[in-house]
Design a protein around this motif. Structure first.
Motif, short mmCIF file in Angstrom:
data_model
loop_
_atom_site.label_atom_id
_atom_site.label_comp_id
_atom_site.label_asym_id
_atom_site.label_seq_id
_atom_site.Cartn_x
_atom_site.Cartn_y
_atom_site.Cartn_z
N LEU A 51 -0.96 -5.82 12.95
CA LEU A 51 -0.88 -6.94 12.02
C LEU A 51 -1.44 -6.53 10.66
O LEU A 51 -2.43 -5.81 10.57
CB LEU A 51 -1.64 -8.14 12.57
N ILE A 52 -0.83 -7.04 9.60
CA ILE A 52 -1.28 -6.76 8.24
C ILE A 52 -2.20 -7.88 7.78
O ILE A 52 -1.87 -9.06 7.92
CB ILE A 52 -0.07 -6.64 7.29
N LEU A 57 -4.10 -4.85 1.76
CA LEU A 57 -3.19 -4.79 0.63
C LEU A 57 -3.92 -4.95 -0.70
O LEU A 57 -5.05 -5.46 -0.75
CB LEU A 57 -2.12 -5.88 0.75
N MET A 58 -3.29 -4.54 -1.77
CA MET A 58 -3.82 -4.73 -3.12
C MET A 58 -2.66 -4.76 -4.10
O MET A 58 -1.52 -4.40 -3.77
CB MET A 58 -4.79 -3.61 -3.49
N VAL A 59 -2.95 -5.21 -5.30
CA VAL A 59 -1.94 -5.28 -6.36
C VAL A 59 -2.23 -4.19 -7.39
O VAL A 59 -3.37 -4.01 -7.80
CB VAL A 59 -1.94 -6.67 -7.03
N VAL A 60 -1.20 -3.45 -7.78
CA VAL A 60 -1.33 -2.41 -8.80
C VAL A 60 -0.25 -2.61 -9.85
O VAL A 60 0.81 -3.16 -9.58
CB VAL A 60 -1.22 -1.00 -8.19
N ARG A 61 -0.54 -2.16 -11.06
CA ARG A 61 0.45 -2.20 -12.15
C ARG A 61 0.96 -0.78 -12.38
O ARG A 61 0.18 0.12 -12.70
CB ARG A 61 -0.16 -2.77 -13.43
N LEU A 79 3.11 -11.49 3.10
CA LEU A 79 3.06 -10.30 3.95
C LEU A 79 1.93 -10.38 4.97
O LEU A 79 2.00 -9.73 6.02
CB LEU A 79 2.87 -9.05 3.08
N VAL A 80 0.90 -11.15 4.67
CA VAL A 80 -0.25 -11.27 5.56
C VAL A 80 0.18 -11.94 6.87
O VAL A 80 0.82 -12.99 6.86
CB VAL A 80 -1.38 -12.06 4.90
N PRO A 96 9.80 -3.15 1.20
CA PRO A 96 10.18 -4.24 2.11
C PRO A 96 10.50 -3.76 3.52
O PRO A 96 10.25 -4.46 4.49
CB PRO A 96 11.41 -4.85 1.43
N ALA A 97 11.06 -2.56 3.65
CA ALA A 97 11.47 -2.06 4.96
C ALA A 97 10.28 -1.71 5.85
O ALA A 97 10.45 -1.51 7.06
CB ALA A 97 12.36 -0.83 4.79
N GLN A 98 9.08 -1.62 5.26
CA GLN A 98 7.90 -1.25 6.04
C GLN A 98 7.22 -2.44 6.70
O GLN A 98 6.19 -2.27 7.37
CB GLN A 98 6.89 -0.52 5.15
N VAL A 99 7.78 -3.62 6.55
CA VAL A 99 7.16 -4.84 7.08
C VAL A 99 8.18 -5.59 7.92
O VAL A 99 9.36 -5.66 7.57
CB VAL A 99 6.66 -5.74 5.93
#
Length: 199
Positions: A51-52, A57-61, A79-80, A96-99
């Motif tokens: 489970l994620i 996770l984090m947000v990056v620019r 995603l959580v 997207p394919a990794q979830v």
């Protein structure tokens, strides 16, 4: 001679203006060819099938090539609670394919619990998402006289029993095989074979 001296500063200024114009044009072209956006990245590694969580996770620019599939930061919360469809490495961008949705078991599938002792499962720790085979084992001290019955399954979760003596493995099997697997598990005559993790 004085006329030549007067023309040289003008030429220097003209060349300097051209250089500055070219540099400015280059910056404009570069800015127009790159786009920076906020996307979701992996903060902590997640094994396939797990489970994620928010902490993973984090947000990056970053500036991303349009051909690269990424997840916009606005979708992070969705995603959580989903599961990793493949191993997620820390520091990489999420695609997207990794979830995949956490909907288990699916239609036509059932979950059966196996309480296994040492010798009934590999020394390599099992992980959620592993593809395994459940193999019927002979009675104690009996010989194997026929080809063992095997059933394909997928590991859903792995935990230790309350006393720590057994490993409880929940496996996903076809619904048509669930009763057979449960009956064999009750006798203790079943072993787990871990197949290749390459996909």
């Amino acid at each position: 001679m004085p006329g030549k001296l007067r023309r040289r500063p003008l030429m220097v200024l003209a060349w300097a203006s051209l250089v500055l114009f070219g540099a400015g044009l280059g910056v404009v072209v570069w800015m127009g060819s790159t786009t920076s956006s906020e996307v979701v990245a992996v903060r902590a590694g997640v094994d396939r099938g797990e489970l994620i969580t928010t902490e993973d996770l984090m947000v990056v620019r970053v500036s991303v090539d349009p051909a690269v599939q990424v997840v916009p930061s606005s979708q992070l919360e969705s995603l959580v609670g989903q599961r990793a469809a493949s191993d997620l490495s820390a520091g990489t961008l999420l695609s997207p394919a990794q979830v995949q949705p956490d909907v288990l078991p699916r239609t036509g599938e059932s979950v059966v619990g196996l309480a296994l002792a040492v010798g009934q499962l590999p020394a390599e720790p099992l992980r959620a998402g592993d593809r395994v085979r459940l193999v019927q084992t002979p009675a104690e001290q009996a010989e194997v006289t026929t080809t063992p019955v095997t059933i394909d399954a997928a590991v859903q979760s792995v935990t230790n029993s309350a006393d720590g003596q057994l490993v409880v493995v929940d496996v996903v099997v076809p619904s048509a095989k669930a009763a057979e697997v449960a009956a064999r598990a009750a006798t203790g005559r079943v072993a787990v074979v871990l197949d290749s993790r390459e996909r």
